[in-house]
Scaffold this motif. Structure first.
Motif, PDB file in Angstrom:
ATOM      1  N   ASN A  30      15.539   1.598   7.203  1.00 57.97           N
ATOM      2  CA  ASN A  30      15.670   1.427   5.747  1.00 57.97           C
ATOM      3  C   ASN A  30      15.381  -0.007   5.327  1.00 57.97           C
ATOM      4  N   TYR A  31      15.926  -0.947   6.104  1.00 56.92           N
ATOM      5  CA  TYR A  31      15.723  -2.358   5.782  1.00 56.92           C
ATOM      6  C   TYR A  31      14.230  -2.704   5.846  1.00 56.92           C
ATOM      7  N   LEU A  32      13.554  -2.187   6.870  1.00 58.84           N
ATOM      8  CA  LEU A  32      12.123  -2.477   7.020  1.00 58.84           C
ATOM      9  C   LEU A  32      11.328  -1.859   5.873  1.00 58.84           C
ATOM     10  N   ALA A  33      11.760  -0.686   5.426  1.00 59.22           N
ATOM     11  CA  ALA A  33      11.082  -0.041   4.293  1.00 59.22           C
ATOM     12  C   ALA A  33      11.267  -0.881   3.032  1.00 59.22           C
ATOM     13  N   GLU A  34      12.498  -1.416   2.865  1.00 61.79           N
ATOM     14  CA  GLU A  34      12.803  -2.277   1.718  1.00 61.79           C
ATOM     15  C   GLU A  34      11.945  -3.548   1.753  1.00 61.79           C
ATOM     16  N   LEU A  35      11.828  -4.116   2.951  1.00 63.59           N
ATOM     17  CA  LEU A  35      11.002  -5.320   3.109  1.00 63.59           C
ATOM     18  C   LEU A  35       9.545  -5.010   2.754  1.00 63.59           C
ATOM     19  N   GLY A  36       9.082  -3.854   3.209  1.00 65.45           N
ATOM     20  CA  GLY A  36       7.710  -3.441   2.900  1.00 65.45           C
ATOM     21  C   GLY A  36       7.500  -3.311   1.397  1.00 65.45           C
ATOM     22  N   ALA A  37       8.498  -2.718   0.718  1.00 64.55           N
ATOM     23  CA  ALA A  37       8.388  -2.504  -0.736  1.00 64.55           C
ATOM     24  C   ALA A  37       8.396  -3.838  -1.482  1.00 64.55           C
ATOM     25  N   VAL A  38       9.257  -4.765  -1.042  1.00 67.09           N
ATOM     26  CA  VAL A  38       9.315  -6.091  -1.662  1.00 67.09           C
ATOM     27  C   VAL A  38       7.961  -6.774  -1.531  1.00 67.09           C
ATOM     28  N   CYS A  39       7.383  -6.729  -0.316  1.00 72.07           N
ATOM     29  CA  CYS A  39       6.106  -7.412  -0.079  1.00 72.07           C
ATOM     30  C   CYS A  39       4.991  -6.790  -0.933  1.00 72.07           C
ATOM     31  N   LYS A  40       5.063  -5.478  -1.055  1.00 75.61           N
ATOM     32  CA  LYS A  40       4.042  -4.792  -1.856  1.00 75.61           C
ATOM     33  C   LYS A  40       4.135  -5.221  -3.327  1.00 75.61           C
ATOM     34  N   LYS A  41       5.369  -5.281  -3.812  1.00 79.82           N
ATOM     35  CA  LYS A  41       5.602  -5.668  -5.212  1.00 79.82           C
ATOM     36  C   LYS A  41       5.139  -7.107  -5.462  1.00 79.82           C
ATOM     37  N   VAL A  42       5.534  -8.004  -4.554  1.00 80.76           N
ATOM     38  CA  VAL A  42       5.151  -9.412  -4.704  1.00 80.76           C
ATOM     39  C   VAL A  42       3.621  -9.543  -4.617  1.00 80.76           C
ATOM     40  N   ALA A  43       3.001  -8.763  -3.761  1.00 80.90           N
ATOM     41  CA  ALA A  43       1.530  -8.813  -3.624  1.00 80.90           C
ATOM     42  C   ALA A  43       0.866  -8.408  -4.929  1.00 80.90           C
ATOM     43  N   SER A  44       1.372  -7.337  -5.536  1.00 80.52           N
ATOM     44  CA  SER A  44       0.718  -6.866  -6.764  1.00 80.52           C
ATOM     45  C   SER A  44       0.989  -7.816  -7.930  1.00 80.52           C
ATOM     46  N   GLU A  45       2.149  -8.468  -7.923  1.00 82.05           N
ATOM     47  CA  GLU A  45       2.463  -9.417  -9.002  1.00 82.05           C
ATOM     48  C   GLU A  45       1.686 -10.727  -8.883  1.00 82.05           C
ATOM     49  N   THR A  46       1.378 -11.122  -7.640  1.00 81.37           N
ATOM     50  CA  THR A  46       0.774 -12.450  -7.440  1.00 81.37           C
ATOM     51  C   THR A  46      -0.707 -12.391  -7.085  1.00 81.37           C
ATOM     52  N   GLY A  47      -1.156 -11.246  -6.613  1.00 86.53           N
ATOM     53  CA  GLY A  47      -2.545 -11.136  -6.175  1.00 86.53           C
ATOM     54  C   GLY A  47      -2.759 -11.585  -4.737  1.00 86.53           C
ATOM     55  N   ALA A  48      -1.660 -11.953  -4.061  1.00 86.59           N
ATOM     56  CA  ALA A  48      -1.796 -12.354  -2.654  1.00 86.59           C
ATOM     57  C   ALA A  48      -1.962 -11.128  -1.773  1.00 86.59           C
ATOM     58  N   GLU A  49      -2.517 -11.370  -0.593  1.00 86.41           N
ATOM     59  CA  GLU A  49      -2.627 -10.283   0.391  1.00 86.41           C
ATOM     60  C   GLU A  49      -1.494 -10.497   1.386  1.00 86.41           C
TER      61      GLU A  49
END
Ligand code: ZN
Length: 372
Positions: free
Chosen positions: A255-274
């Motif tokens: 669950n924690y890893l899934a949460e981390l994945g979701a956070v990274c995805k959100k930050v990527a879409s907000e910032t344009g970073a890969e």
């Protein structure tokens, strides 16, 4: 004159060794096992796979009765274990300036002693299997490369835990290592910062958006490295964050890893970073219930020995994680050492002697439980 188990222990710790350099200890242990009458097989594949000079040792002492019970310890030791000079002080064995390597040669000596006692008693007993692993201290790698097809036992005692005799470790966490790579975009920091994506700022955003430290009663996470550098006049294009997460509850870790994945995805879409998240599963949690036969058996033996049993969760991975993942019900067993991995490591001599007795009694008790 010392009991045989003390002599064995003093001899083994004075043989220089380290992870992937267990050759001399493996030879000494093999000789002792053969003298008792065990058949010993050293797995050349584990040495080859790890690049070490010795493989896992697998020994069997047949005793004429049905059933099979497994004991395990590891042959290697952490760094600063060369030139150990063990000395007695107030009922303890200590070393000066080095580790003592009671983690885990006290376990090795106890298993050898238990086998010797059983052999000398002349009693019939179940088959006893012994696994002495290499390279436990560096990622529990010996038992990762163990040939599990050889093992018949479904119950095991891993003599590799700090604490006074009586302490039993019935769980240990899963652990993953995590590497987050952030690709931003370089740009002139003064002329056109809006054209850049600052990987440092993106990384900071990830770290402030995900839980860290104590996650819940069973889980922890720690991000220990945040690497990025560059001149101040360029927007930084690359950053790497490295960390780990553990949980005694494997589902919570997922669950924690899934949460981390979701956070990274959100930050990527907000910032344009890969952002890529790379997770390596190091080992899987285990939990042996207090109602299990493995704990029931050792509890009865401790009762007979007049020792109070204390069942506790463990905080780190051990060979028991891998044995358990391979279908062998097991627990960690303390042999009387403390402050392991430091120059203050010590071993309570009486606990070591009783640990040899414990192994013998476990073999006898297991054998009669199979008989009846
Ligand atoms: Zn250990």
């Amino acid at each position: 004159m010392h009991p045989a188990i003390i002599n064995d222990f003093l001899e083994l710790v004075q043989i220089d060794a380290a992870s992937l350099n267990e050759r001399a200890v493996a030879d000494a242990v093999t000789a002792k096992l053969k003298e008792i009458g065990c058949s010993v097989w050293e797995d050349p594949e584990s040495a080859r796979a790890l690049g070490g000079n010795a493989g896992n040792l697998y020994a069997v002492l047949d005793g004429g009765l049905e059933g099979s019970i497994l004991f395990s310890s590891h042959l290697d030791r952490v760094a600063n274990g060369i030139g150990i000079k063990p000395v007695f002080s107030d009922g303890r064995i200590v070393s000066r300036g080095t580790i003592l390597a009671a983690d885990d040669l006290s376990g090795v000596a106890a298993i050898i002693d238990g086998l010797r006692r059983v052999k000398e008693s002349g009693e019939k007993h179940s088959r006893v299997e012994v696994v002495f692993t290499v390279c436990e201290e560096k990622g529990i790698l010996g038992s990762l490369h163990l040939d599990y097809s050889r093992i018949k036992s479904k119950t095991a005692y891993v003599l590799d835990s700090p604490g006074r005799i009586g302490r039993v470790i019935n769980s240990a966490p899963s652990r993953v290592s995590i590497a987050i790579e952030i690709k931003g975009r370089a740009a002139h920091a003064g002329n056109a910062p809006e054209q850049g994506i600052n990987a440092v700022a993106v990384g900071a955003r990830i770290l402030t958006s995900i839980k860290e430290g104590r996650i819940d009663g069973e889980s922890t996470a720690n991000f220990s490295t945040f690497e990025a550098s560059g001149p101040t006049n360029i927007v930084t294009a690359k950053a790497v964050i490295v960390g780990e997460a553990r949980s005694r509850n494997h589902a919570k870790l997922e669950n924690y890893l899934a949460e981390l994945g979701a956070v990274c995805k959100k930050v990527a879409s907000e910032t344009g970073a890969e952002i890529t998240v790379d997770v390596t599963h190091n080992y899987r949690s285990f939990l042996t219930p207090e109602s299990s036969e493995t704990i029931g058996l050792i509890g009865r033996v401790f009762d007979d020995m007049g020792i109070q049993m204390k069942v506790e969760p463990g905080g780190g991975g051990m060979d028991a994680n891998r044995l358990s993942a391979n279908g062998i019900e097991c627990v960690g067993v303390a042999t009387g050492y403390a402050k392991n991995h430091t120059p203050d490591e010590f071993l309570v001599a009486e606990d070591l002697v009783r640990s040899g007795e414990l192994v013998q009694r476990l073999i006898s008790a297991y054998s009669s439980s199979i008989k009846s």
